[in-house]
Scaffold this motif. Structure first.
Motif, PDB file in Angstrom:
ATOM      1  N   TYR A 139      -8.344   8.950 -12.603  1.00  0.00           N
ATOM      2  CA  TYR A 139      -7.523   8.872 -11.427  1.00  0.00           C
ATOM      3  C   TYR A 139      -8.764   8.725 -10.122  1.00  0.00           C
ATOM      4  O   TYR A 139      -7.892   8.339  -8.919  1.00  0.00           O
ATOM      5  CB  TYR A 139      -6.904  10.315 -11.165  1.00  0.00           C
ATOM      6  CG  TYR A 139      -5.517  10.472 -11.907  1.00  0.00           C
ATOM      7  CD1 TYR A 139      -5.186   9.488 -13.085  1.00  0.00           C
ATOM      8  CD2 TYR A 139      -4.349  11.457 -11.560  1.00  0.00           C
ATOM      9  CE1 TYR A 139      -4.169   9.623 -13.771  1.00  0.00           C
ATOM     10  CE2 TYR A 139      -3.314  11.577 -12.355  1.00  0.00           C
ATOM     11  CZ  TYR A 139      -3.197  10.621 -13.176  1.00  0.00           C
ATOM     12  OH  TYR A 139      -2.098  10.697 -14.202  1.00  0.00           O
ATOM     13  N   LEU A 180      -6.569   0.709  -4.387  1.00  0.00           N
ATOM     14  CA  LEU A 180      -6.118   0.456  -2.772  1.00  0.00           C
ATOM     15  C   LEU A 180      -6.766  -0.744  -2.023  1.00  0.00           C
ATOM     16  O   LEU A 180      -6.266  -1.871  -1.338  1.00  0.00           O
ATOM     17  CB  LEU A 180      -6.048   1.724  -1.869  1.00  0.00           C
ATOM     18  CG  LEU A 180      -4.929   2.765  -2.540  1.00  0.00           C
ATOM     19  CD1 LEU A 180      -5.176   3.946  -1.744  1.00  0.00           C
ATOM     20  CD2 LEU A 180      -3.654   2.164  -2.256  1.00  0.00           C
ATOM     21  N   PHE A 181      -8.230  -0.632  -2.205  1.00  0.00           N
ATOM     22  CA  PHE A 181      -9.103  -1.521  -1.844  1.00  0.00           C
ATOM     23  C   PHE A 181      -8.796  -2.812  -2.731  1.00  0.00           C
ATOM     24  O   PHE A 181      -9.067  -4.064  -1.551  1.00  0.00           O
ATOM     25  CB  PHE A 181     -10.718  -1.261  -1.768  1.00  0.00           C
ATOM     26  CG  PHE A 181     -11.054  -0.238  -0.714  1.00  0.00           C
ATOM     27  CD1 PHE A 181     -10.794  -0.605   0.553  1.00  0.00           C
ATOM     28  CD2 PHE A 181     -11.456   0.948  -1.025  1.00  0.00           C
ATOM     29  CE1 PHE A 181     -11.254   0.044   1.484  1.00  0.00           C
ATOM     30  CE2 PHE A 181     -11.743   1.889  -0.167  1.00  0.00           C
ATOM     31  CZ  PHE A 181     -11.720   1.402   1.358  1.00  0.00           C
ATOM     32  N   THR A 223     -10.354   6.500  -9.467  1.00  0.00           N
ATOM     33  CA  THR A 223     -10.344   5.093  -9.271  1.00  0.00           C
ATOM     34  C   THR A 223      -9.279   4.571  -8.243  1.00  0.00           C
ATOM     35  O   THR A 223      -9.174   3.409  -7.831  1.00  0.00           O
ATOM     36  CB  THR A 223     -10.348   4.005 -10.645  1.00  0.00           C
ATOM     37  OG1 THR A 223      -9.085   4.483 -11.157  1.00  0.00           O
ATOM     38  CG2 THR A 223     -11.381   4.281 -11.523  1.00  0.00           C
ATOM     39  N   PHE A 224      -8.457   5.371  -7.875  1.00  0.00           N
ATOM     40  CA  PHE A 224      -7.165   5.034  -7.079  1.00  0.00           C
ATOM     41  C   PHE A 224      -7.794   4.467  -5.859  1.00  0.00           C
ATOM     42  O   PHE A 224      -7.055   3.337  -5.286  1.00  0.00           O
ATOM     43  CB  PHE A 224      -6.483   6.444  -6.870  1.00  0.00           C
ATOM     44  CG  PHE A 224      -5.371   6.905  -7.837  1.00  0.00           C
ATOM     45  CD1 PHE A 224      -5.425   5.969  -9.113  1.00  0.00           C
ATOM     46  CD2 PHE A 224      -4.938   8.051  -7.811  1.00  0.00           C
ATOM     47  CE1 PHE A 224      -4.782   6.554 -10.134  1.00  0.00           C
ATOM     48  CE2 PHE A 224      -4.221   8.524  -8.851  1.00  0.00           C
ATOM     49  CZ  PHE A 224      -3.933   7.834  -9.853  1.00  0.00           C
ATOM     50  N   PRO A 225      -8.616   4.844  -5.008  1.00  0.00           N
ATOM     51  CA  PRO A 225      -9.069   4.064  -3.742  1.00  0.00           C
ATOM     52  C   PRO A 225      -9.653   2.851  -4.028  1.00  0.00           C
ATOM     53  O   PRO A 225      -9.379   1.890  -3.309  1.00  0.00           O
ATOM     54  CB  PRO A 225     -10.271   5.025  -3.330  1.00  0.00           C
ATOM     55  CG  PRO A 225     -10.129   6.342  -3.844  1.00  0.00           C
ATOM     56  CD  PRO A 225      -9.569   6.226  -5.201  1.00  0.00           C
ATOM     57  N   VAL A 226     -10.178   2.443  -5.313  1.00  0.00           N
ATOM     58  CA  VAL A 226     -10.780   1.186  -5.487  1.00  0.00           C
ATOM     59  C   VAL A 226      -9.322   0.253  -5.787  1.00  0.00           C
ATOM     60  O   VAL A 226      -9.299  -0.946  -5.447  1.00  0.00           O
ATOM     61  CB  VAL A 226     -11.415   1.230  -6.976  1.00  0.00           C
ATOM     62  CG1 VAL A 226     -11.656  -0.224  -7.410  1.00  0.00           C
ATOM     63  CG2 VAL A 226     -12.504   2.018  -6.976  1.00  0.00           C
ATOM     64  N   LEU A 267       0.766  -1.207  -0.077  1.00  0.00           N
ATOM     65  CA  LEU A 267      -0.006   0.097  -0.137  1.00  0.00           C
ATOM     66  C   LEU A 267       0.894   1.167  -0.192  1.00  0.00           C
ATOM     67  O   LEU A 267       0.585   2.334  -0.647  1.00  0.00           O
ATOM     68  CB  LEU A 267      -0.988  -0.047   1.181  1.00  0.00           C
ATOM     69  CG  LEU A 267      -2.076  -1.124   1.158  1.00  0.00           C
ATOM     70  CD1 LEU A 267      -2.910  -0.752   2.387  1.00  0.00           C
ATOM     71  CD2 LEU A 267      -2.933  -0.950  -0.018  1.00  0.00           C
ATOM     72  N   THR A 297       2.247   1.760  -3.372  1.00  0.00           N
ATOM     73  CA  THR A 297       1.233   2.155  -4.306  1.00  0.00           C
ATOM     74  C   THR A 297       0.779   3.873  -4.139  1.00  0.00           C
ATOM     75  O   THR A 297       0.722   4.582  -5.088  1.00  0.00           O
ATOM     76  CB  THR A 297      -0.199   1.284  -4.352  1.00  0.00           C
ATOM     77  OG1 THR A 297       0.352   0.176  -4.356  1.00  0.00           O
ATOM     78  CG2 THR A 297      -1.064   1.805  -5.227  1.00  0.00           C
ATOM     79  N   ILE A 298       0.577   4.269  -2.684  1.00  0.00           N
ATOM     80  CA  ILE A 298       0.238   5.335  -2.484  1.00  0.00           C
ATOM     81  C   ILE A 298       1.313   6.625  -2.906  1.00  0.00           C
ATOM     82  O   ILE A 298       1.130   7.587  -3.381  1.00  0.00           O
ATOM     83  CB  ILE A 298      -0.108   5.628  -0.860  1.00  0.00           C
ATOM     84  CG1 ILE A 298      -1.349   4.803  -0.651  1.00  0.00           C
ATOM     85  CG2 ILE A 298      -0.146   7.154  -0.494  1.00  0.00           C
ATOM     86  CD1 ILE A 298      -1.622   4.706   0.910  1.00  0.00           C
TER      87      ILE A 298
END
Lengths: 321, 111
Positions: free
Chosen positions: A116, A123-124, A118-121, A91, A94-95
């Protein structure tokens, strides 16, 4: 008694199916016995608040029911430390990469594409997949199957020093720097035929060249004159301090790469695709610069602290004499 | 509750956990149902939460240390528990172990 029935119903839904009614009858019997005892003590029926107090003491229905379940865990203690470490690394990287891509996009004055969002997706999804993989591994993991002979060999902490410890090591360390400097003159060595360094790099070619040569000289002196510790400290301080200044200006420069004429004339990719490839290259360069800043800053702070401490020691020795 | 209080409470619970099993097994040398067992334990200074006792009784029964049966008493169905033959043997061993721990600790405390 409505509260008691509601409580029992709430516990019921979380109990193991096979023993559900049996357990519930027993719990119900205990709660009703408690209420009857209390009523006998007070000589009257309990009001709702008093019944509520008894149920509160019993505790949250889910927790009460959970205690009847066998001990369950998604990832056991044998794998959890590893899972936690890998999760943080994945993580974290990625962040960092996403942050650099966003900064790079904004720095070159382009609007952020909707993709952009969709970034939280992402990570999830990483979190979900990693957890799934470790949960499956945990089903087959036998912590008792280990052997002292299969443990990693001891790493010699004393030998783990920054910088090369031999002429061979020096050559290995110098090669990327020289390749990088050559790449600034002949970009296809680094990027291939379609990208080159932005003009801002040309302004820093001489400072970067001097810094690289200074670092190689410092390491060479370290090999032949290891006792020159103060020189090494001062040289590290100057080289890394100057490096920080160069990185500062490069990070503020915006475009770090641009397409070559060959890319413009080659019809294999659209302008949009070239732009995305350019963003990825810029993001990698920004990542490299940020890592260089962090490394240099740590070295500068360490050397400054060493200087302050040795100055304090010298003054303390003078004071004693 | 301060950090020290919390720490003490956690350590106290840890210390009591093993002793509670011993107390329950000892008390069930005579047949009892859950509610009376809880009351008698509390009277002896070993109070146990309702939500803890019943799952513990089930676990001990699954392990073969207790036997139980449903019977009607005072017009209500109650589940009565008592030590099984295996339970009696284990209790004997556990009590010997507990006495040995007690003697060792006393020895340590005396220095």
């Amino acid at each position: 008694m409505e509260l008691v029935d509601r409580y029992l119903q709430a516990v019921r839904s979380w109990l193991p199916k096979a023993r559900r009614e049996d357990i519930l009858t027993e719990l119900s019997e205990d709660i009703r016995s408690q209420i009857e005892d209390k009523e006998a003590e007070l000589g009257r029926k309990l009001n709702e608040a008093e019944v509520e107090a008894i149920l509160r003491r019993w505790g949250n229905p889910i927790l009460v029911a959970e205690r009847y379940q066998p001990h369950r865990q998604l990832i056991g203690p044998g794998l959890f430390p590893e899972y936690w470490r890998v999760l943080r690394i994945v993580l974290g990287i990625t962040i960092l990469v996403l942050a650099i891509v966003i900064v790079a996009t904004l720095a070159i004055g382009k609007p952020l594409p909707k993709a952009y969002l969709t970034f939280p997706v992402i990570l999830f999804a990483q979190f979900g997949w990693l957890t799934f993989v470790y949960a499956v591994r945990d089903r087959f993991y036998r912590p008792e199957n280990w052997n002292p002979r299969s443990l990693p060999r001891i790493t010699m902490q004393a030998e783990k020093k920054w910088g090369p410890q031999s002429v061979y090591g020096l050559a290995i360390a110098a090669f990327p720097s020289l390749w990088w400097l050559a790449g600034m003159r002949f970009p296809y060595l680094i990027f291939g035929p379609f990208f080159k360094f932005a003009p801002v790099w040309q302004a820093f070619y001489v400072p970067i060249l001097l810094l690289t040569l200074a670092e190689i000289a410092r390491q060479s002196i370290g090999l032949t004159r290891p006792q020159w510790t103060r020189f090494q400290s001062a040289a590290r301080l100057v080289i890394n301090g100057t490096g920080l200044v160069v990185c500062y200006f490069l990070l503020r420069a915006g475009d770090l790469v641009e397409t070559t004429d060959a890319a413009k004339h080659w019809g294999g990719m659209t302008t949009e695709t070239w732009w995305i490839v350019g963003i990825c290259i810029t993001a990698s360069l920004y990542l490299g610069l940020i890592l260089a800043v962090i490394t240099s800053a740590v070295i500068v702070l360490k050397e400054l602290w060493r200087l302050v401490r040795s100055g304090y020691r010298r003054s303390a020795v003078r004071h004693v004499n | 509750m301060t950090l020290d209080d919390n720490l003490f409470e956690n350590l106290r619970l840890e210390l009591r956990r093993g002793s509670l099993i011993l107390a329950v097994l000892t008390q069930l040398r005579t047949e009892q149902y859950g509610y009376t067992l809880r009351k008698s334990l509390a009277e002896h200074g070993m109070a146990i939460e309702e939500g803890t006792l019943y799952p513990l009784l089930r676990r001990l029964e699954t392990q073969g240390l207790l036997v139980s049966e449903w019977r009607e008493e005072e017009r209500r169905n109650k589940r009565f528990y008592r030590l099984s033959t295996d339970g009696k043997a284990i209790l004997k061993q556990l009590l010997a172990e507990w006495k040995s721990i007690d003697a060792s600790l006393n020895g340590i405390l005396r220095g």
